[in-house]
Design a protein around this motif. Structure first.
Motif, PDB file in Angstrom:
ATOM      1  N   UNK A   1      16.335  -9.380 -23.079  1.00 28.25           N
ATOM      2  CA  UNK A   1      15.211  -9.138 -22.178  1.00 28.25           C
ATOM      3  C   UNK A   1      15.672  -8.930 -20.751  1.00 28.25           C
ATOM      4  N   UNK A   2      14.695  -8.617 -19.893  1.00 20.77           N
ATOM      5  CA  UNK A   2      14.958  -8.442 -18.462  1.00 20.77           C
ATOM      6  C   UNK A   2      13.858  -9.175 -17.715  1.00 20.77           C
ATOM      7  N   UNK A   3      14.226  -9.981 -16.714  1.00 15.97           N
ATOM      8  CA  UNK A   3      13.181 -10.575 -15.871  1.00 15.97           C
ATOM      9  C   UNK A   3      13.037  -9.713 -14.622  1.00 15.97           C
ATOM     10  N   UNK A   4      11.791  -9.330 -14.312  1.00 14.79           N
ATOM     11  CA  UNK A   4      11.531  -8.537 -13.105  1.00 14.79           C
ATOM     12  C   UNK A   4      11.318  -9.479 -11.927  1.00 14.79           C
ATOM     13  N   UNK A   5      12.070  -9.266 -10.848  1.00 16.10           N
ATOM     14  CA  UNK A   5      11.966 -10.122  -9.655  1.00 16.10           C
ATOM     15  C   UNK A   5      11.668  -9.253  -8.439  1.00 16.10           C
ATOM     16  N   UNK A   6      10.626  -9.618  -7.719  1.00 23.77           N
ATOM     17  CA  UNK A   6      10.182  -8.782  -6.610  1.00 23.77           C
ATOM     18  C   UNK A   6      11.144  -8.885  -5.423  1.00 23.77           C
ATOM     19  N   UNK A   7      11.330  -7.748  -4.753  1.00 25.47           N
ATOM     20  CA  UNK A   7      12.171  -7.699  -3.552  1.00 25.47           C
ATOM     21  C   UNK A   7      11.433  -6.969  -2.455  1.00 25.47           C
ATOM     22  N   UNK A   8      11.653  -7.395  -1.214  1.00 21.81           N
ATOM     23  CA  UNK A   8      10.976  -6.749  -0.090  1.00 21.81           C
ATOM     24  C   UNK A   8      11.890  -6.726   1.129  1.00 21.81           C
TER      25      UNK A   8
ATOM     26  N   UNK B   1       0.821  -1.211   0.000  1.00 17.83           N
ATOM     27  CA  UNK B   1       0.000   0.000   0.000  1.00 17.83           C
ATOM     28  C   UNK B   1       0.858   1.266   0.000  1.00 17.83           C
ATOM     29  N   UNK B   2       2.036   1.179   0.606  1.00 18.96           N
ATOM     30  CA  UNK B   2       2.875   2.371   0.721  1.00 18.96           C
ATOM     31  C   UNK B   2       4.017   2.402  -0.293  1.00 18.96           C
ATOM     32  N   UNK B   3       3.889   1.566  -1.328  1.00 17.50           N
ATOM     33  CA  UNK B   3       4.876   1.543  -2.400  1.00 17.50           C
ATOM     34  C   UNK B   3       6.286   1.275  -1.859  1.00 17.50           C
ATOM     35  N   UNK B   4       6.382   0.358  -0.903  1.00 19.33           N
ATOM     36  CA  UNK B   4       7.693   0.051  -0.332  1.00 19.33           C
ATOM     37  C   UNK B   4       8.228  -1.310  -0.774  1.00 19.33           C
ATOM     38  N   UNK B   5       7.620  -1.875  -1.832  1.00 16.64           N
ATOM     39  CA  UNK B   5       8.197  -3.076  -2.433  1.00 16.64           C
ATOM     40  C   UNK B   5       9.201  -2.608  -3.469  1.00 16.64           C
ATOM     41  N   UNK B   6      10.015  -3.518  -3.945  1.00 14.72           N
ATOM     42  CA  UNK B   6      10.999  -3.128  -4.940  1.00 14.72           C
ATOM     43  C   UNK B   6      11.092  -4.203  -6.020  1.00 14.72           C
ATOM     44  N   UNK B   7      11.710  -3.841  -7.137  1.00 17.44           N
ATOM     45  CA  UNK B   7      11.939  -4.820  -8.198  1.00 17.44           C
ATOM     46  C   UNK B   7      13.406  -4.841  -8.547  1.00 17.44           C
ATOM     47  N   UNK B   8      13.940  -6.045  -8.762  1.00 19.42           N
ATOM     48  CA  UNK B   8      15.266  -6.164  -9.337  1.00 19.42           C
ATOM     49  C   UNK B   8      15.096  -6.770 -10.725  1.00 19.42           C
ATOM     50  N   UNK B   9      16.109  -6.557 -11.572  1.00 19.06           N
ATOM     51  CA  UNK B   9      15.992  -6.993 -12.960  1.00 19.06           C
ATOM     52  C   UNK B   9      17.212  -7.815 -13.330  1.00 19.06           C
TER      53      UNK B   9
ATOM     54  N   UNK C   1       0.963  -8.169  -8.300  1.00 21.91           N
ATOM     55  CA  UNK C   1       1.328  -8.464  -9.690  1.00 21.91           C
ATOM     56  C   UNK C   1       1.093  -7.231 -10.567  1.00 21.91           C
ATOM     57  N   UNK C   2      -0.005  -6.532 -10.292  1.00 21.90           N
ATOM     58  CA  UNK C   2      -0.296  -5.327 -11.078  1.00 21.90           C
ATOM     59  C   UNK C   2       0.753  -4.244 -10.819  1.00 21.90           C
ATOM     60  N   UNK C   3       1.145  -4.147  -9.570  1.00 25.02           N
ATOM     61  CA  UNK C   3       2.207  -3.195  -9.225  1.00 25.02           C
ATOM     62  C   UNK C   3       3.487  -3.550  -9.989  1.00 25.02           C
ATOM     63  N   UNK C   4       3.818  -4.858 -10.033  1.00 21.32           N
ATOM     64  CA  UNK C   4       5.036  -5.314 -10.713  1.00 21.32           C
ATOM     65  C   UNK C   4       4.978  -4.956 -12.201  1.00 21.32           C
ATOM     66  N   UNK C   5       3.844  -5.246 -12.840  1.00 25.27           N
ATOM     67  CA  UNK C   5       3.738  -4.992 -14.282  1.00 25.27           C
ATOM     68  C   UNK C   5       3.921  -3.501 -14.581  1.00 25.27           C
ATOM     69  N   UNK C   6       3.206  -2.651 -13.810  1.00 22.23           N
ATOM     70  CA  UNK C   6       3.314  -1.200 -14.050  1.00 22.23           C
ATOM     71  C   UNK C   6       4.752  -0.720 -13.902  1.00 22.23           C
ATOM     72  N   UNK C   7       5.361  -1.153 -12.796  1.00 19.60           N
ATOM     73  CA  UNK C   7       6.713  -0.692 -12.498  1.00 19.60           C
ATOM     74  C   UNK C   7       7.713  -1.219 -13.536  1.00 19.60           C
ATOM     75  N   UNK C   8       7.583  -2.518 -13.887  1.00 22.21           N
ATOM     76  CA  UNK C   8       8.539  -3.147 -14.797  1.00 22.21           C
ATOM     77  C   UNK C   8       8.437  -2.535 -16.199  1.00 22.21           C
ATOM     78  N   UNK C   9       7.206  -2.290 -16.676  1.00 20.59           N
ATOM     79  CA  UNK C   9       7.045  -1.701 -18.008  1.00 20.59           C
ATOM     80  C   UNK C   9       7.631  -0.285 -18.028  1.00 20.59           C
ATOM     81  N   UNK C  10       7.424   0.456 -16.925  1.00 17.72           N
ATOM     82  CA  UNK C  10       7.993   1.799 -16.819  1.00 17.72           C
ATOM     83  C   UNK C  10       9.508   1.752 -16.881  1.00 17.72           C
TER      84      UNK C  10
END
Ligand code: C2E
Ligand code: CA
Ligand code: CA
Length: 405
Positions: A177-184, A156-164, A211-220
């Protein structure tokens, strides 16, 4: 206010003891207590301390099982003792709706605990004594509820992260390509690995939003990386989906709208799913995959070779890529069977016009071997570890990575 007896305990006195059948819970009014249990090997395991306003021994309100832990006063304490009879009397005299809800919640909680204990039993290789087992199962359950709540807050507070992690073309050595991997990383729990938080998030219904957060962030990130590198529309971003976040009506439309918002093409998005999803919900999954595929989105089977399904699904679902599980790559050079398995998967990919990606490539030997076999792409520590979004451009800067022939 709940009826009950006020009682006092001196520093060091035991309030309730592991192994005894409990009939009371205690609400702490003043002082601190310590909770611990004795493990089957005799060692004492501390669970934590509790202070005023908290409750200990509440399981006695639900069942007549022996106590799973001991509670001891760390200082002089005053507590309110609530017996099971006090509690039932209160339930009897309370508003019928409150009573019904409370009873239902208690029964469900007891069922959940029983399920957790059975699950824990079937997972543990060594079978500790039953008390310890029960305690650990309950602790696991409470821990996972706590972890889920903290994960929800982070989301909710946008405190997750993604690594690529780059996915490299083996022939040219260029990242395709790049694989997006969630980090917390949680302020209290520290860095929690995806193998721990993904299943907990899924069980608690949080993965759909994640998952929706990941897609938005990764595409950006992909759009930003491409504009910095000047490699427009050449690379793709690969995103992982689990069961819960995948089987959902309207997913294809949402993905298409999101790539559009981020100014990348649908062909630059790949979704990674496992064979498990295909087996569990074949019809719904097929409809969603067909919509995604029609929109141009790529579909990869992750951890290929580890599922229990038959290969016939490869013709039933619109699939573009096979990601060969890292366990085969790991054992490929030592075990002939793994080597032949990888060779067969690459052959299968060629025959069915599916792009093959080897996962977990850690050495130049593995990379060379895979290229000789005709495997098209690879991913692994040999090329690059997953990096934060801010480092992607730096990692891709040279574009030709280790392993170019
Ligand atoms: P996966 O999809 O199979 O991701 C590959 C995992 O292998 C990643 O672990 C990556 O860091 C690791 N890896 C990459 N190259 C190497 C290598 O050369 N050697 C070794 N030993 N490992 C390598 P990670 O990031 O810990 O993720 C674990 C799993 O968690 C992923 O496995 C995926 O199933 C899941 N996961 C991660 N992010 C997401 C997400 O956003 N959504 C969903 N649903 N699952 C995710
Ligand atoms: Ca994956
Ligand atoms: Ca994988």
């Amino acid at each position: 206010m709940m009826e009950g007896d006020k009682r006092s305990f001196r520093r060091g006195e035991i309030i309730l003891r592991q192994g005894e059948t409990g009939r009371s819970a205690y609400i702490i009014e003043t002082g601190q207590v310590e909770i611990y249990y004795e493990r089957s090997d005799g060692r004492i395991q501390t669970i934590g301390t509790r202070g005023p306003g908290t409750i200990v021994g509440e399981m006695a309100m639900i069942d007549e099982e022996p106590r799973v832990a001991t509670v001891r006063a760390l200082e002089d304490c005053r507590v309110l003792e609530i017996t099971r009879e006090d509690f039932s009397q209160h339930l009897e005299s309370t508003d019928p709706v409150v009573r019904m809800i409370t009873e239902v919640i208690l029964v469900r909680f007891r069922d959940t605990l029983t399920r957790a204990e059975i699950l824990h039993e079937s997972h543990s290789m060594t079978r500790p004594e039953s008390l310890e087992r029960r305690f650990m199962a309950r602790t696991d359950l409470l821990e996972s509820v706590k972890t889920a709540n903290r994960f929800r807050t982070a989301l909710e507070n946008d405190r997750l992260d993604l690594h690529y992690q780059p996915i490299v073309d083996l022939a040219s050595g260029k990242a395709r390509g790049l694989e997006a991997l969630m980090r917390w990383t949680d302020p209290q729990l520290g860095t929690v690995p995806p193998s721990v938080f993904i299943p907990i998030a899924e069980e608690n219904g949080l993965l759909r939003e994640a998952a929706r957060w990941v897609v938005r962030k990764a595409c950006g990130t992909l759009a930003r990386v491409e504009s910095t590198l000047g490699t427009k529309e050449e690379m793709y971003i690969s995103v992982n989906f689990s069961n819960q976040d995948f089987v959902e009506a309207g997913l294809a439309q949402w993905l298409t709208a999101t790539v559009d918002e981020c100014s990348i093409r649908p062909e630059q998005l790949v979704i990674e799913i496992t064979e498990r999803i295909l087996i569990q919900e074949p019809d719904t999954t097929r409809r969603i995959l067909q919509d995604c595929s029609a929109a141009g989105i790529g579909i990869a089977i992750d951890d290929f070779g580890t599922g229990y399904s038959s290969l016939s699904y490869l013709q039933y679902f619109p699939i573009n890529l096979l990601k060969i599980d890292q366990s085969f790559i790991r054992s490929m050079r030592a075990a002939k069977r793994s080597l032949e398995l990888v060779r067969s998967i690459v052959g299968l990919g060629k025959g069915l016009e599916l792009h093959t990606i080897a996962e977990g490539v850690e050495s130049v030997e593995e990379s060379d071997l895979l290229r000789e076999m005709g495997c098209e792409s690879a991913q692994g520590y040999y090329f690059a570890r997953p990096v934060p979004g801010s480092d992607v451009v730096g990692v891709l800067g040279g574009t030709v990575m280790n392993g170019s022939g």
